[in-house]
Motif scaffolding. Structure first.
Motif, short mmCIF file in Angstrom:
data_model
loop_
_atom_site.label_atom_id
_atom_site.label_comp_id
_atom_site.label_asym_id
_atom_site.label_seq_id
_atom_site.Cartn_x
_atom_site.Cartn_y
_atom_site.Cartn_z
N ARG A 160 0.84 -1.21 0.00
CA ARG A 160 0.00 0.00 0.00
C ARG A 160 0.86 1.26 0.00
N GLU A 161 1.92 1.27 0.80
CA GLU A 161 2.82 2.43 0.84
C GLU A 161 3.46 2.68 -0.52
N GLU A 162 3.89 1.61 -1.15
CA GLU A 162 4.49 1.72 -2.49
C GLU A 162 3.47 2.27 -3.49
N TYR A 163 2.27 1.74 -3.44
CA TYR A 163 1.17 2.15 -4.32
C TYR A 163 0.91 3.66 -4.17
N PHE A 164 0.73 4.12 -2.93
CA PHE A 164 0.43 5.53 -2.71
C PHE A 164 1.62 6.43 -3.01
N ASP A 165 2.85 5.94 -2.81
CA ASP A 165 4.03 6.71 -3.16
C ASP A 165 4.10 6.94 -4.67
N ILE A 166 3.80 5.91 -5.44
CA ILE A 166 3.79 6.06 -6.91
C ILE A 166 2.72 7.07 -7.32
N ILE A 167 1.52 6.91 -6.78
CA ILE A 167 0.42 7.82 -7.14
C ILE A 167 0.78 9.27 -6.77
N GLU A 168 1.40 9.44 -5.61
CA GLU A 168 1.80 10.78 -5.16
C GLU A 168 2.79 11.43 -6.12
N ASN A 169 3.60 10.64 -6.81
CA ASN A 169 4.63 11.17 -7.70
C ASN A 169 4.28 11.11 -9.18
N CYS A 170 3.10 10.65 -9.51
CA CYS A 170 2.71 10.58 -10.92
C CYS A 170 2.24 11.94 -11.41
N ASP A 171 2.06 12.08 -12.71
CA ASP A 171 1.62 13.34 -13.30
C ASP A 171 0.10 13.44 -13.37
N ARG A 172 -0.53 12.29 -13.47
CA ARG A 172 -1.98 12.29 -13.59
C ARG A 172 -2.52 10.99 -13.00
N GLU A 173 -3.60 11.10 -12.24
CA GLU A 173 -4.26 9.89 -11.76
C GLU A 173 -5.69 9.91 -12.30
N THR A 174 -6.09 8.76 -12.81
CA THR A 174 -7.41 8.61 -13.41
C THR A 174 -8.12 7.46 -12.72
N MET A 175 -9.25 7.76 -12.10
CA MET A 175 -10.03 6.70 -11.45
C MET A 175 -11.12 6.25 -12.41
N ILE A 176 -11.20 4.94 -12.60
CA ILE A 176 -12.16 4.38 -13.55
C ILE A 176 -13.54 4.23 -12.92
N CYS A 177 -13.63 3.67 -11.73
CA CYS A 177 -14.91 3.44 -11.04
C CYS A 177 -14.77 3.80 -9.56
N ARG A 178 -15.83 4.28 -8.97
CA ARG A 178 -15.79 4.54 -7.52
C ARG A 178 -15.78 3.23 -6.75
N ARG A 179 -16.58 2.26 -7.19
CA ARG A 179 -16.65 0.95 -6.53
C ARG A 179 -16.24 -0.12 -7.53
N PHE A 180 -15.79 -1.25 -6.97
CA PHE A 180 -15.41 -2.36 -7.84
C PHE A 180 -16.62 -2.88 -8.61
N THR A 181 -16.42 -3.09 -9.88
CA THR A 181 -17.37 -3.82 -10.72
C THR A 181 -16.53 -4.71 -11.63
N VAL A 182 -17.13 -5.73 -12.17
CA VAL A 182 -16.39 -6.61 -13.07
C VAL A 182 -15.99 -5.88 -14.36
N ARG A 183 -16.61 -4.76 -14.63
CA ARG A 183 -16.29 -4.00 -15.84
C ARG A 183 -15.08 -3.07 -15.67
N CYS A 184 -14.57 -2.94 -14.45
CA CYS A 184 -13.40 -2.06 -14.22
C CYS A 184 -12.27 -2.42 -15.17
N TRP A 185 -11.95 -3.69 -15.23
CA TRP A 185 -10.79 -4.13 -16.01
C TRP A 185 -11.03 -3.95 -17.50
N GLU A 186 -12.23 -4.22 -17.93
CA GLU A 186 -12.56 -4.01 -19.35
C GLU A 186 -12.42 -2.52 -19.71
N THR A 187 -12.88 -1.67 -18.83
CA THR A 187 -12.79 -0.23 -19.07
C THR A 187 -11.33 0.22 -19.11
N ILE A 188 -10.51 -0.30 -18.21
CA ILE A 188 -9.08 0.02 -18.23
C ILE A 188 -8.44 -0.44 -19.54
#
Length: 181
Positions: free
Chosen positions: A91-119
């Motif tokens: 989790r720390e690694e994940y949030f460190d990467i997000i903190e240092n990226c240029d753009r973060e894009t959230m696909i869905c607020r909640r998990f759905t089986v379509r998340c991966w298809e959308t990505i």
């Protein structure tokens, strides 16, 4: 003033890779990303932020900025609570990467089986290249789905690691401009 056009590469694996990447796989991934930057002019990376290939690639892109400060990283977050059940270190690694990226894009607020298809659709529509580490089993629907989106959108696919130990592409000459999610 000349504006630099983004040449994009998606790095996706759509699921946690059991045991992470071996040192050999990390080396292969690093070489391929370096090649894409130096030979293909890639300057923008997208990642689905799954542990394994995608997060390793994101870390590498952040490190490559020391030599290539123009590199951009977009973290595509499948759903808001993606990392909630991960161990603290991951989790720390994940949030460190997000903190240092240029753009973060959230696909869905909640998990759905379509998340991966959308990505998969989002990445293939916006990228000229994609680095994949999927098992090559015929029954792997995630890999097949991504490859089909990539083919339709003119995105060249590069297989690495466990999938093949060699590079394979479905190269096309021109990439169409992308739409919205």
């Amino acid at each position: 003033m000349q504006v630099r056009k983004d040449i994009r590469c998606a790095v996706v694996n759509n699921r946690v890779m059991p045991g992470g990447l071996s040192e050999e796989e990390k080396t292969e991934l690093g070489r391929e990303l370096w090649r894409l930057i130096c030979e293909e002019g890639v300057n923008y990376f997208l990642t689905d932020m799954m542990p394994g290939t995608a997060m390793t690639a994101a870390r590498m892109v952040l490190q490559f900025r020391a030599q290539f400060p123009y590199l951009a990283l977009e973290c595509i977050i499948p759903f808001e609570r993606q990392a909630v059940k991960w161990n603290e270190k991951l989790r720390e690694e994940y949030f460190d990467i997000i903190e240092n990226c240029d753009r973060e894009t959230m696909i869905c607020r909640r998990f759905t089986v379509r998340c991966w298809e959308t990505i998969d659709r989002y990445c293939s529509e916006r990228s000229q290249f994609a680095v994949l580490q999927f098992p090559t089993d015929a029954g792997d629907r995630s890999a097949s789905r991504f490859r089909e989106y990539a083919r339709v959108n003119g995105c060249s696919v590069i297989d690495i690691g466990r999938a093949s130990n060699k590079t394979a592409s479905n190269k096309t000459t021109k990439k169409k401009e992308s739409g919205t999610v």
